[in-house]
Design a protein around this motif. Structure first.
Motif, PDB file in Angstrom:
ATOM      1  N   PHE A 158      36.326 -41.319 -21.385  1.00  0.00           N
ATOM      2  CA  PHE A 158      35.513 -40.813 -22.273  1.00  0.00           C
ATOM      3  C   PHE A 158      34.093 -41.342 -22.863  1.00  0.00           C
ATOM      4  CE2 PHE A 158      35.182 -39.624 -27.016  1.00  0.00           C
ATOM      5  CZ  PHE A 158      34.798 -38.236 -26.943  1.00  0.00           C
ATOM      6  N   PHE A 159      33.194 -40.867 -23.228  1.00  0.00           N
ATOM      7  CA  PHE A 159      31.815 -41.461 -23.531  1.00  0.00           C
ATOM      8  C   PHE A 159      31.437 -40.491 -24.861  1.00  0.00           C
ATOM      9  CE2 PHE A 159      30.126 -38.537 -20.537  1.00  0.00           C
ATOM     10  CZ  PHE A 159      29.133 -38.496 -21.118  1.00  0.00           C
ATOM     11  N   TYR A 160      30.550 -41.285 -25.913  1.00  0.00           N
ATOM     12  CA  TYR A 160      30.185 -40.375 -27.014  1.00  0.00           C
ATOM     13  C   TYR A 160      28.928 -41.137 -27.390  1.00  0.00           C
ATOM     14  CZ  TYR A 160      32.555 -44.474 -29.289  1.00  0.00           C
ATOM     15  OH  TYR A 160      32.576 -45.505 -29.795  1.00  0.00           O
ATOM     16  N   ASP A 161      28.200 -40.233 -28.349  1.00  0.00           N
ATOM     17  CA  ASP A 161      27.213 -40.960 -29.109  1.00  0.00           C
ATOM     18  C   ASP A 161      27.395 -42.110 -29.944  1.00  0.00           C
ATOM     19  OD1 ASP A 161      24.866 -40.979 -30.686  1.00  0.00           O
ATOM     20  OD2 ASP A 161      24.842 -39.213 -31.610  1.00  0.00           O
ATOM     21  N   THR A 162      26.750 -43.234 -29.487  1.00  0.00           N
ATOM     22  CA  THR A 162      26.960 -44.582 -29.992  1.00  0.00           C
ATOM     23  C   THR A 162      26.412 -44.557 -31.528  1.00  0.00           C
ATOM     24  OG1 THR A 162      24.724 -45.203 -29.371  1.00  0.00           O
ATOM     25  CG2 THR A 162      26.455 -45.640 -27.877  1.00  0.00           C
ATOM     26  N   ARG A 163      26.010 -43.585 -32.223  1.00  0.00           N
ATOM     27  CA  ARG A 163      25.633 -43.612 -33.466  1.00  0.00           C
ATOM     28  C   ARG A 163      26.678 -43.018 -34.232  1.00  0.00           C
ATOM     29  NH1 ARG A 163      20.011 -40.394 -32.481  1.00  0.00           N
ATOM     30  NH2 ARG A 163      21.680 -39.188 -31.368  1.00  0.00           N
ATOM     31  N   SER A 164      27.711 -42.387 -33.724  1.00  0.00           N
ATOM     32  CA  SER A 164      28.860 -41.736 -34.401  1.00  0.00           C
ATOM     33  C   SER A 164      29.509 -43.007 -34.950  1.00  0.00           C
ATOM     34  CB  SER A 164      29.773 -41.083 -33.410  1.00  0.00           C
ATOM     35  OG  SER A 164      30.753 -40.480 -34.027  1.00  0.00           O
ATOM     36  N   ALA A 172      28.908 -37.020 -34.076  1.00  0.00           N
ATOM     37  CA  ALA A 172      28.424 -37.300 -32.591  1.00  0.00           C
ATOM     38  C   ALA A 172      27.522 -36.063 -32.060  1.00  0.00           C
ATOM     39  CB  ALA A 172      29.590 -37.508 -31.444  1.00  0.00           C
ATOM     40  N   ARG A 173      26.475 -36.302 -31.695  1.00  0.00           N
ATOM     41  CA  ARG A 173      25.363 -35.425 -30.920  1.00  0.00           C
ATOM     42  C   ARG A 173      25.796 -35.167 -29.440  1.00  0.00           C
ATOM     43  NH1 ARG A 173      22.576 -32.251 -34.266  1.00  0.00           N
ATOM     44  NH2 ARG A 173      20.902 -32.450 -32.890  1.00  0.00           N
ATOM     45  N   PHE A 174      26.510 -35.891 -28.844  1.00  0.00           N
ATOM     46  CA  PHE A 174      26.878 -35.725 -27.590  1.00  0.00           C
ATOM     47  C   PHE A 174      28.250 -36.597 -27.238  1.00  0.00           C
ATOM     48  CE2 PHE A 174      24.493 -39.848 -27.253  1.00  0.00           C
ATOM     49  CZ  PHE A 174      25.275 -40.464 -26.326  1.00  0.00           C
ATOM     50  N   MET A 175      28.798 -35.955 -26.334  1.00  0.00           N
ATOM     51  CA  MET A 175      30.171 -36.585 -25.844  1.00  0.00           C
ATOM     52  C   MET A 175      30.482 -36.066 -24.412  1.00  0.00           C
ATOM     53  SD  MET A 175      32.820 -34.680 -28.165  1.00  0.00           S
ATOM     54  CE  MET A 175      32.018 -35.201 -29.826  1.00  0.00           C
ATOM     55  N   GLY A 176      31.620 -36.697 -23.731  1.00  0.00           N
ATOM     56  CA  GLY A 176      31.731 -36.087 -22.564  1.00  0.00           C
ATOM     57  C   GLY A 176      32.631 -37.050 -21.587  1.00  0.00           C
ATOM     58  N   GLU A 177      32.750 -36.972 -20.358  1.00  0.00           N
ATOM     59  CA  GLU A 177      33.683 -37.796 -19.676  1.00  0.00           C
ATOM     60  C   GLU A 177      33.032 -37.883 -18.248  1.00  0.00           C
ATOM     61  OE1 GLU A 177      38.284 -36.655 -19.574  1.00  0.00           O
ATOM     62  OE2 GLU A 177      37.098 -34.719 -20.123  1.00  0.00           O
ATOM     63  N   ALA A 178      33.023 -39.179 -17.604  1.00  0.00           N
ATOM     64  CA  ALA A 178      32.614 -39.435 -16.501  1.00  0.00           C
ATOM     65  C   ALA A 178      33.817 -40.036 -15.543  1.00  0.00           C
ATOM     66  CB  ALA A 178      31.434 -40.677 -16.552  1.00  0.00           C
ATOM     67  N   LYS A 179      33.802 -39.190 -14.158  1.00  0.00           N
ATOM     68  CA  LYS A 179      34.943 -39.517 -13.386  1.00  0.00           C
ATOM     69  C   LYS A 179      34.347 -39.744 -11.934  1.00  0.00           C
ATOM     70  CE  LYS A 179      38.576 -37.307 -16.156  1.00  0.00           C
ATOM     71  NZ  LYS A 179      39.546 -36.048 -16.008  1.00  0.00           N
ATOM     72  N   TRP A 180      35.150 -40.410 -11.056  1.00  0.00           N
ATOM     73  CA  TRP A 180      34.903 -40.491  -9.683  1.00  0.00           C
ATOM     74  C   TRP A 180      35.646 -39.428  -9.162  1.00  0.00           C
ATOM     75  CZ3 TRP A 180      31.372 -43.291  -6.821  1.00  0.00           C
ATOM     76  CH2 TRP A 180      30.511 -44.430  -7.669  1.00  0.00           C
ATOM     77  N   LEU A 181      34.924 -38.722  -8.249  1.00  0.00           N
ATOM     78  CA  LEU A 181      35.825 -37.585  -7.397  1.00  0.00           C
ATOM     79  C   LEU A 181      35.282 -37.644  -5.934  1.00  0.00           C
ATOM     80  CD1 LEU A 181      35.169 -34.264  -9.904  1.00  0.00           C
ATOM     81  CD2 LEU A 181      36.919 -36.005  -9.681  1.00  0.00           C
ATOM     82  N   SER A 182      36.466 -37.328  -5.310  1.00  0.00           N
ATOM     83  CA  SER A 182      36.019 -37.223  -3.747  1.00  0.00           C
ATOM     84  C   SER A 182      35.236 -36.126  -3.298  1.00  0.00           C
ATOM     85  CB  SER A 182      37.441 -37.290  -2.831  1.00  0.00           C
ATOM     86  OG  SER A 182      38.149 -35.896  -3.294  1.00  0.00           O
ATOM     87  N   GLU A 183      34.500 -36.116  -2.186  1.00  0.00           N
ATOM     88  CA  GLU A 183      33.728 -35.036  -1.744  1.00  0.00           C
ATOM     89  C   GLU A 183      34.318 -33.745  -1.800  1.00  0.00           C
ATOM     90  OE1 GLU A 183      30.690 -34.039   2.120  1.00  0.00           O
ATOM     91  OE2 GLU A 183      32.146 -35.763   1.897  1.00  0.00           O
ATOM     92  N   ASP A 184      35.597 -33.629  -1.345  1.00  0.00           N
ATOM     93  CA  ASP A 184      36.139 -32.403  -1.106  1.00  0.00           C
ATOM     94  C   ASP A 184      36.491 -31.763  -2.476  1.00  0.00           C
ATOM     95  OD1 ASP A 184      37.985 -34.361  -1.420  1.00  0.00           O
ATOM     96  OD2 ASP A 184      39.939 -33.457  -0.119  1.00  0.00           O
TER      97      ASP A 184
END
Length: 319
Positions: A158-164, A172-184
Motif C-alpha cells: 500500500f502507498f498513499y499521499d505523503t501529505r496525509s 489523501a489525494r491519492f493511494m493505491g497498491e504496487a505489486k509484482w505479477l508474473s507475465e501470465d
C-alpha cells in the motif's frame, strides 16, 4: 478528447507520486519491517548473534510484543458486534432494516470475521490496515447483477499521499497498491495489453534495472518474467479515478464507481492507521512496546558486565 501525450503526461505524474512516496516514507517502511521482526521475535542483528555465539550463549528472547499485540487484537474481536442501521425518523424504519440485512450479507459473504482480524493485526504491527471494495459478478450472468466484495490490503504493497496525516486517510489525494505479477497473470488481467506486456518484459535492458540501489524504480524482471503493476487511485477535479500502469505503459483506467452517503466520489480503499506521529509517520503498537525488549537475551544466565555490554551493542537501543 485526451491525446496520447495527455495520457503519457498522466502516467508520468502518477509515477512521480508513487516514487515520491517510496522515497519520502522510507523511514516509515523500515519501521514497519522492524515491527514485524519484533513481533516474530527475530529482532537480533547479525552482530548480536555473533557475539552471543562467541560467548556460547543461546539467543533467547522473551517475546512480550507478540503477547501484547495478540491480546489487543483478541480483545477487539471479542468486542465486535454485528452492524445495525438505525432510522432517523419512524417512517424510515423499514429502510433501516433493509440496510442492516444488506450490510450483514456483504460481511458474511466476504468472511468478515477473518478479514477484520487480519486488518486489526496489520494496524497493530506495521501500523496500517484495512480492506478494499470490489465488484463481483452476482448469482446470474446479468452484467448488471453485481455484488459488493471486500479484499484484504497488505501494508507491504500500500502507498498513499505523503501529505496525509489523518488516521483514516480522508485527507489523501491519492493511494493505491504496487505489486509484482508474473507475465501470465498480468496478461490475464489485461488481455488487450498482452503484446505490450510481453514486449516490456523482453525488452533489452530489462534486467539492468535490477542493479539499481533504489528497487522502487525497478519495473521489470526479465529473468523471472514479471513486472511491477501499480493500481493508482487519485482525485481529479473532485472525482476519484483509477489507473493501472507499469513503467510508462498504461494498462487500464476509469472513474470510481464508489460513492458515500452524500453521493461524493470515494476510492475503493477503506484504510486506517494505528497512530500518526508528529512527522506524519504511521505506526502501530510495536513502537512503544519494543523498549520492553531491550534485554533480548537470557538475562538470568549472564553476568552484570556481559549484560551491560550486550545492551550497549543494541542498535540504537534496538530502535
Amino acid at each position: 478528447m485526451k491525446t496520447e501525450q495527455d495520457n503519457a503526461d498522466k502516467i508520468t505524474k502518477l509515477r512521480k507520486q508513487y516514487l515520491d512516496f517510496a522515497h519520502q516514507k522510507q523511514d516509515e517502511r523500515n519501521e514497519q519491517k522492524q515491527a514485524r521482526r519484533y513481533y516474530h521475535g527475530a529482532q537480533l542483528t547479525e552482530e548480536q548473534l555473533k557475539r552471543l555465539k562467541s560467548i556460547r550463549q543461546a539467543p533467547v528472547i522473551k517475546n512480550e510484543v507478540s503477547r501484547k499485540v495478540n491480546g489487543v487484537v483478541g480483545l477487539l474481536e471479542r468486542l465486535r458486534q454485528d452492524p445495525k442501521a438505525y432510522a432517523r425518523t419512524p417512517k424510515h424504519e423499514e429502510g433501516a432494516d433493509i440496510a442492516t440485512y444488506a450490510v450483514r450479507y456483504v460481511l458474511d459473504a466476504n468472511n468478515w470475521k477473518s478479514l477484520s482480524s487480519d486488518a486489526g493485526h496489520k494496524g497493530a504491527v506495521p501500523g496500517i490496515g484495512g480492506c478494499a471494495l470490489t465488484l463481483e459478478q452476482g448469482d446470474t450472468p446479468d452484467p448488471n447483477d453485481m455484488d459488493v466484495g471486500l479484499d484484504f490490503v497488505d501494508a507491504d504493497y500500500f502507498f498513499y499521499d505523503t501529505r496525509s496525516v489523518r488516521p483514516d486517510f480522508s485527507d489523501a489525494r491519492f493511494m493505491g497498491e504496487a505489486k509484482w505479477l508474473s507475465e501470465d497473470v498480468a496478461a490475464e488481467m489485461f488481455p488487450e495489453k498482452t503484446d505490450e506486456i510481453t514486449g516490456m518484459i523482453t525488452s533489452e535492458g530489462g534486467d539492468a534495472a535490477l542493479d539499481m540501489a533504489d528497487k522502487d524504480k525497478v519495473w521489470v524482471n526479465s529473468q523471472e518474467k514479471s513486472l511491477k503493476i501499480v493500481e493508482h487511485w487519485y482525485i481529479e477535479k473532485g472525482q476519484w479515478k483509477w489507473c493501472f500502469y507499469s513503467g510508462q505503459l498504461e494498462l487500464d483506467s476509469g472513474e470510481s464507481p464508489w460513492f458515500d452517503h452524500k453521493e461524493n466520489s470515494i476510492p475503493r480503499y477503506i484504510m486506517y492507521s494505528g497512530s500518526v506521529d508528529h512527522e506524519g509517520n504511521r505506526y502501530g503498537l510495536v513502537r512503544n512496546l519494543r523498549y520492553s525488549q531491550l534485554a533480548p537475551l537470557s538475562m538470568f544466565a549472564q553476568s552484570p558486565s556481559v549484560r551491560e555490554g550486550m545492551l550497549r551493542s543494541a542498535p540504537g537501543r534496538l530502535t
